[in-house]
Design a protein around this motif. Structure first.
Motif, mmCIF file in Angstrom:
data_model
loop_
_atom_site.group_PDB
_atom_site.id
_atom_site.type_symbol
_atom_site.label_atom_id
_atom_site.label_comp_id
_atom_site.label_asym_id
_atom_site.label_seq_id
_atom_site.Cartn_x
_atom_site.Cartn_y
_atom_site.Cartn_z
ATOM 1 N N PHE A 214 8.030 8.574 -0.935
ATOM 2 C CA PHE A 214 9.196 7.749 -1.207
ATOM 3 C C PHE A 214 9.732 8.074 -2.595
ATOM 4 N N SER A 215 11.020 7.829 -2.750
ATOM 5 C CA SER A 215 11.692 8.038 -4.031
ATOM 6 C C SER A 215 12.847 7.057 -4.109
ATOM 7 N N ILE A 216 12.895 6.296 -5.220
ATOM 8 C CA ILE A 216 13.949 5.297 -5.382
ATOM 9 C C ILE A 216 14.769 5.637 -6.622
ATOM 10 N N ASP A 217 16.063 5.779 -6.421
ATOM 11 C CA ASP A 217 17.000 6.049 -7.513
ATOM 12 C C ASP A 217 17.722 4.741 -7.811
ATOM 13 N N PHE A 218 17.382 4.119 -8.943
ATOM 14 C CA PHE A 218 17.913 2.795 -9.247
ATOM 15 C C PHE A 218 19.351 2.849 -9.770
ATOM 16 N N LEU A 219 19.778 3.994 -10.308
ATOM 17 C CA LEU A 219 21.137 4.099 -10.833
ATOM 18 C C LEU A 219 22.141 4.398 -9.727
ATOM 19 N N ASP A 220 21.816 5.339 -8.865
ATOM 20 C CA ASP A 220 22.719 5.701 -7.764
ATOM 21 C C ASP A 220 22.428 4.920 -6.490
ATOM 22 N N LYS A 221 21.472 3.992 -6.557
ATOM 23 C CA LYS A 221 21.128 3.104 -5.445
ATOM 24 C C LYS A 221 20.773 3.890 -4.181
ATOM 25 N N LYS A 222 19.627 4.523 -4.255
ATOM 26 C CA LYS A 222 19.097 5.245 -3.106
ATOM 27 C C LYS A 222 17.636 4.858 -2.906
ATOM 28 N N MET A 223 17.251 4.652 -1.655
ATOM 29 C CA MET A 223 15.876 4.350 -1.299
ATOM 30 C C MET A 223 15.455 5.364 -0.238
ATOM 31 N N ILE A 224 14.860 6.458 -0.708
ATOM 32 C CA ILE A 224 14.537 7.572 0.174
ATOM 33 C C ILE A 224 13.075 7.480 0.567
ATOM 34 N N ILE A 225 12.832 7.319 1.856
ATOM 35 C CA ILE A 225 11.478 7.224 2.399
ATOM 36 C C ILE A 225 11.343 8.259 3.510
ATOM 37 N N LYS B 279 0.822 -1.213 0.000
ATOM 38 C CA LYS B 279 0.000 0.000 0.000
ATOM 39 C C LYS B 279 0.860 1.269 0.000
ATOM 40 N N ASP B 280 2.057 1.175 0.584
ATOM 41 C CA ASP B 280 2.970 2.316 0.547
ATOM 42 C C ASP B 280 3.364 2.662 -0.884
ATOM 43 N N LEU B 281 3.279 1.676 -1.784
ATOM 44 C CA LEU B 281 3.716 1.894 -3.157
ATOM 45 C C LEU B 281 2.637 2.523 -4.022
ATOM 46 N N TYR B 282 1.368 2.186 -3.778
ATOM 47 C CA TYR B 282 0.351 2.689 -4.696
ATOM 48 C C TYR B 282 -0.682 3.623 -4.054
ATOM 49 N N THR B 283 -0.458 4.023 -2.789
ATOM 50 C CA THR B 283 -1.293 5.067 -2.204
ATOM 51 C C THR B 283 -0.429 6.301 -1.977
ATOM 52 N N GLN B 284 -1.064 7.372 -1.561
ATOM 53 C CA GLN B 284 -0.345 8.632 -1.380
ATOM 54 C C GLN B 284 -0.056 8.923 0.091
ATOM 55 N N ASP B 285 0.035 7.877 0.910
ATOM 56 C CA ASP B 285 0.220 8.074 2.349
ATOM 57 C C ASP B 285 1.683 8.261 2.744
ATOM 58 N N THR B 286 2.619 7.799 1.912
ATOM 59 C CA THR B 286 4.034 7.805 2.274
ATOM 60 C C THR B 286 4.859 8.430 1.150
#
Length: 319
Positions: A43-54, A34-41
């Protein structure tokens, strides 16, 4: 840090493990579908620089171990079961699948408990591997022919049917619909049309009792489901709370455990719930392995503390 990927709402296998992580004061993050397809959280994932920003924090370099359990919740089709919603929901779910697949690759260097791409595995392929390894398995056919099914019943004496992939459930409002393993007697077979949608059928083994074992990275936590009655149901999930069903701690023979380890390694699983039958003549029959199978009932009834062991595995591999 431990990353837990699971359902957004209550999931009976995940939440007790979370309790143990809290007890041990472990550093963890739970991310749901639900964190992926709702607007409650945010998040931003950078697949090239390997970042998972939540919520403004980059968790990627902190994560060492990942537990993926039933990270597959989708948009509610039943709620929006009319065109054009069905097409747009289908496309959104395809988007979600592609995004999650890329996220699995991004996290591939981490230590995983349960390969996320093996959340649902093919029962027929796994049974064939188990048979090749030397585990006994029930006779099995997939057929769309009533006559072939009658012949199969005649050869084996009793037959069950179940889904090829997964015996799950879905909800529609206040109702829940589930699929269970079902015994097919001759009367039921005779009522089928000459040809029907192809289905999975197995020999119903005359079992003394059923063994449920939870596999965790080489270790087995096993219970036997013993019935007072000689008439064993086709699916014990229908009788978990009945007085005539008793759960007892169980130790599988070393030879069986070694073959099961070989099987789990061959299909790429380091965890899963394994179902076996012990026949009246002392043989063990492998039925199936469910990578995301439930373990709470035997764990609680037999003090196996499976949830505690999972939490400790995650903590140890986080180090």
């Amino acid at each position: 840090m431990i990353l837990v990927l699971s359902y957004g709402s209550f999931e009976q296998g995940t939440d007790p493990v979370i309790d143990w992580l809290l007890h041990y004061k472990a550093d963890f993050l739970k991310l749901t579908t639900k964190d992926l397809y709702t607007q409650d959280t945010d998040f931003s994932i950078d697949f090239l620089d390997k970042k998972m920003i939540i919520k403004g924090n980059d968790y990627f370099p902190k994560i060492k171990s990942v537990w993926c359990r039933r990270f597959s919740e989708k948009v509610d089709f039943v709620k929006y079961n009319q065109w054009p919603y069905t097409q747009s929901i289908y496309e959104l779910n395809r988007e979600q699948d592609s995004f999650q697949d890329a996220m699995y690759d991004l996290l591939s260097e981490k230590k995983w408990l349960m390969n996320p791409r093996l959340g649902s595995i093919n029962k027929i392929n796994v049974q064939a591997r188990a048979h090749a390894i030397g585990l006994k398995t029930p006779q099995t056919i997939v057929t769309n022919s009533r006559e072939e099914l009658r012949k199969f019943h005649h050869r084996n004496g009793a037959v069950i049917t179940k889904p090829i992939e997964f015996s799950g459930f879905f909800r529609a409002g206040s109702q829940t619909f589930a699929t269970y393993t079902t015994t097919m007697d001759l009367d039921m077979i005779d009522k089928l049309p000459l040809n029907f949608n192809y289905s999975f059928f197995q020999q119903k083994v005359a079992a003394h009792y059923e063994v449920r074992t939870f596999y965790l990275d080489g270790q087995f936590y096993s219970s036997a489901a013993v019935f007072d009655s000689t008439d064993r149901p086709a699916d014990i999930k229908m009788n978990y709370s009945e007085d005539f069903l008793h759960w007892v701690n169980y130790q599988l023979p070393e030879t069986v455990e070694n073959k099961l380890r070989t099987l789990m390694d061959s299909v790429g699983l380091n965890t899963g719930s394994i179902d076996l039958l012990r026949s009246h003549d002392g043989e063990y029959y492998f039925l199936e392995v469910n990578p995301g199978g439930q373990y709470s009932a035997p764990s609680e009834r037999n003090n196996l503390n499976v949830e505690k062991h999972i939490a400790e595995w995650l903590i140890n591999n986080d180090r």
